[in-house]
Each structure stands twice: as structure tokens, then as C-alpha cells.
Design an enzyme around this catalytic site. Sequence first.
Site, mmCIF file in Angstrom:
data_model
loop_
_atom_site.group_PDB
_atom_site.id
_atom_site.type_symbol
_atom_site.label_atom_id
_atom_site.label_comp_id
_atom_site.label_asym_id
_atom_site.label_seq_id
_atom_site.Cartn_x
_atom_site.Cartn_y
_atom_site.Cartn_z
ATOM 1 N N THR A 1 32.708 14.331 43.926
ATOM 2 C CA THR A 1 32.940 15.176 42.763
ATOM 3 C C THR A 1 34.405 15.563 42.609
ATOM 4 O O THR A 1 35.130 15.712 43.607
ATOM 5 C CB THR A 1 32.084 16.457 42.834
ATOM 6 O OG1 THR A 1 32.413 17.312 41.726
ATOM 7 C CG2 THR A 1 32.316 17.221 44.125
ATOM 8 N N GLN A 2 34.830 15.734 41.365
ATOM 9 C CA GLN A 2 36.173 16.236 41.087
ATOM 10 C C GLN A 2 36.287 17.733 41.359
ATOM 11 O O GLN A 2 37.396 18.256 41.457
ATOM 12 C CB GLN A 2 36.536 15.965 39.622
ATOM 13 C CG GLN A 2 36.635 14.497 39.257
ATOM 14 C CD GLN A 2 36.890 14.272 37.781
ATOM 15 O OE1 GLN A 2 37.242 15.205 37.049
ATOM 16 N NE2 GLN A 2 36.711 13.056 37.309
ATOM 17 N N CYS A 3 35.166 18.412 41.496
ATOM 18 C CA CYS A 3 35.181 19.851 41.724
ATOM 19 C C CYS A 3 35.674 20.154 43.148
ATOM 20 O O CYS A 3 35.393 19.415 44.082
ATOM 21 C CB CYS A 3 33.784 20.445 41.542
ATOM 22 S SG CYS A 3 33.110 20.234 39.879
ATOM 23 N N ARG B 1 35.653 9.368 41.410
ATOM 24 C CA ARG B 1 35.687 10.830 41.305
ATOM 25 C C ARG B 1 35.017 11.220 39.995
ATOM 26 O O ARG B 1 35.564 11.042 38.908
ATOM 27 C CB ARG B 1 37.124 11.327 41.383
ATOM 28 C CG ARG B 1 37.818 10.923 42.688
ATOM 29 C CD ARG B 1 39.184 11.549 42.810
ATOM 30 N NE ARG B 1 39.082 12.979 43.046
ATOM 31 C CZ ARG B 1 40.060 13.844 42.808
ATOM 32 N NH1 ARG B 1 41.194 13.438 42.259
ATOM 33 N NH2 ARG B 1 39.901 15.124 43.063
ATOM 34 N N THR C 1 58.554 19.706 55.870
ATOM 35 C CA THR C 1 59.377 20.864 55.523
ATOM 36 C C THR C 1 59.730 21.712 56.729
ATOM 37 O O THR C 1 60.833 22.272 56.802
ATOM 38 C CB THR C 1 58.645 21.727 54.473
ATOM 39 O OG1 THR C 1 58.408 20.948 53.299
ATOM 40 C CG2 THR C 1 59.480 22.945 54.090
ATOM 41 N N THR D 1 53.227 19.011 54.314
ATOM 42 C CA THR D 1 51.968 19.492 53.740
ATOM 43 C C THR D 1 51.349 18.543 52.719
ATOM 44 O O THR D 1 50.132 18.535 52.545
ATOM 45 C CB THR D 1 52.176 20.864 53.068
ATOM 46 O OG1 THR D 1 53.164 20.750 52.035
ATOM 47 C CG2 THR D 1 52.621 21.902 54.087
ATOM 48 N N ASP D 2 52.165 17.738 52.044
ATOM 49 C CA ASP D 2 51.644 16.974 50.903
ATOM 50 C C ASP D 2 50.523 16.014 51.289
ATOM 51 O O ASP D 2 49.571 15.836 50.530
ATOM 52 C CB ASP D 2 52.772 16.204 50.216
ATOM 53 C CG ASP D 2 53.685 17.116 49.406
ATOM 54 O OD1 ASP D 2 53.294 18.281 49.168
ATOM 55 O OD2 ASP D 2 54.775 16.674 49.006
ATOM 56 N N ASP E 1 59.589 12.562 55.255
ATOM 57 C CA ASP E 1 58.897 13.420 54.305
ATOM 58 C C ASP E 1 57.457 12.931 54.249
ATOM 59 O O ASP E 1 57.206 11.721 54.231
ATOM 60 C CB ASP E 1 59.563 13.319 52.930
ATOM 61 C CG ASP E 1 58.981 14.281 51.916
ATOM 62 O OD1 ASP E 1 57.775 14.160 51.620
ATOM 63 O OD2 ASP E 1 59.725 15.133 51.410
ATOM 64 N N SER F 1 55.416 12.628 51.984
ATOM 65 C CA SER F 1 55.106 11.775 50.840
ATOM 66 C C SER F 1 55.270 10.299 51.191
ATOM 67 O O SER F 1 54.738 9.424 50.499
ATOM 68 C CB SER F 1 56.009 12.123 49.654
ATOM 69 O OG SER F 1 55.770 13.447 49.224
#
Length: 346
Positions: free
Chosen positions: A277-279, A246, A13, A89-90, A57, A59
Site C-alpha cells: 500500500t501507498q499508505c 504500490r 550527515t 538518513t536518506d 552520501d 544517496s
Amino acid sequence: MKPRILIVYTGGTIGMIEDPVSKALKPFDFSHLMENVPKVKMLDYEIDNIQFTPPIDSSDMDVEHWQMIARSIADNYHKYDGFVVLHGTDTMAYTASALSFMLGNLCKPVIITGSQLPIGEVRTDGEENLITALQIAADRDETGCPTVREVAILFENYLWRGNRSTKRSADNFNAFKSNNYPALAKIGLGISFDYDALRKIHRALPLEPRYNLDTHVMSIDLFPGLNENLLRYQLSAPGIKGIVLRTYGAGNGPTQKWFIDTVREAVDRGVVILNVTQCVNGAVHASRYMGGDYLAAAGVIPGHDLTFEAAITKMMYLFGLGLDSNEVARRLAIPIAGELTITPQR
């Protein structure tokens, strides 16, 4: 002597412009980006650049692009005091994690930054991020050595360890966060470094870049209602070598016999399974609850406080070294570049 900084511009970006027809943002070239940041000249640095052709990009970021970035740094390592990577950033946290493993014995700053708004916009975070990243890449301590000697992400008000970072917002300027490790620096009127958090390099060694990454890895997210047949299908995917699992909370999963048996069968076939962990905050404590204890007994490796981005790229890196599954499993639980904190398991 003036600091010598190399900018590696991949796209993202920060260098995008609006397509006049579709109104969608698309990458533009490096000259456009620098024309919009005339203040860079006030830094009085010697700045060179390498540009992806064409810029992408983030992505579309892939292993081949990580290799290109790593080679750009390794090939120019002795010519420059620091490096700034401009990136979308992605996938920025994935790139930062991968580079931290690929650039062995790194003793110079590799600062990755980008923006949430294009640098040509009237109100943009890109200008400040770029200038601050350059300043950090040029900073020296009282002994004349680089203050930062690792891969880090600079975004808005904070400098984070790259392999500890995760993108947390698609809208805010403070888009990144390291939930299990403190900021390396806080940016306000000045740049305030946390010297205790910065990586300590006690003896400068020659850079040892490693470019091979093995992509025969994948991730599986646990969720209530996970289908046994689908799980078996995923765990037996052709050519699969490693899986980042995860899990819930402190590393927990279902305790049903079919689930544990399915996981154990995959481990017995030589598939390395890493438990993260997903946390967003906290770590895997494999023996705290029965669900995690069962997974550990089945041969699943506790990932401690690894981010998902660090877990998947570390697995690619270790398999890329040509190690067998037992050695990969052993090294996953050992810090390589400050990416995890080992906590006592009970």
C-alpha cells in the site's frame, strides 16, 4: 569484561563538514567524527572501527555497499558483542531492511544510526544518537545475552526494527517511524526496552550471511490517469523479474479490464508482482475491495504490512538466492526477519 563494539562508518550527515567555498555538506573521515564526541571514552568500551574509503552520501548507497557492510559484520562477528553502523538518513531504512535479510541467524545487535545535523555543529543530534547506539549495542539481558538480536534503527527517542522503518521527516530529529510495529525501545532519561516487541531468538545458530542480491526489480506507483501504454512498457522492461506495485488504500487498483489484463499478462510471463500500500499505516487486504480482489485473482502477491523499503530489498534478496519466480512469490508472503505481520484475508 568490557563490551567490544565495532563501528562501521559509511558516511552520511553525522560525519559531514561544510565546504568552505560551496557551503555544501560533504563527508569527512572517522577521526574527525570521533574528535567531536569525547564522551564516548566515558563508556569504557573497547571500540574499533571500519571506514568506507571514501565515506559516501547515503544517496549513493548501492547493493555493493550493502555487501561491504554485511561482510564487515560477518567477518568480525565472533570478535565483537555488537555493531553500530553510521549511515546517512536518506537510504537508512533500505540498508536496514537489506541487512536484516542478508544476515541470516543474526543473534547480535546491529544498530544503525546517523543524524540530521553534522556532529561538529554546536546543536547536533549526532552525539546523542551515537552514544545511545553504542549503549544499546552493548546492552545485555539478565542471562548475559544481547538484549537486541536484530538489525535496528536508533534515532533520537526511539529504537525501531530496521525492516519496519521508514524515514518520515527531512527536518525533525525524530526522523524515522515504524507505523505498523511498536518501538523496540524508548529513549528518555534511560533506555526502556519493549521486550515483547524485540525479536526472540530461541536458539543461537551460526551466522549465515547471504551477499547476492538481484537488482532486476523495480517499483510502479498507481495514480489516477495511469497510461496503459506506459504501464505495458514498464511491465515488459527487458530482464525484469519482480515489481513492487504500490497500490491505493488496502491494496486496491483500477478495475478496468485493460489494467487487470496487463498485470495478468506480466504475471503469466513469470514476473513476480508484490502488492504494497501507498499508505504509511495499515496493510494490504486483498479481498476487502473489488480492486484488490481482481489483482489477487491476476496473480499479484499481497504484501500485507511490508514497508516499501522492506518489499524491494526482500525481492532482491530472494531472487539473489537463485529461486524461480514461483518460489520467490511464495516466500515473499512469509516472514523472514520479522518484516511483516500476516493478517487473515477475507
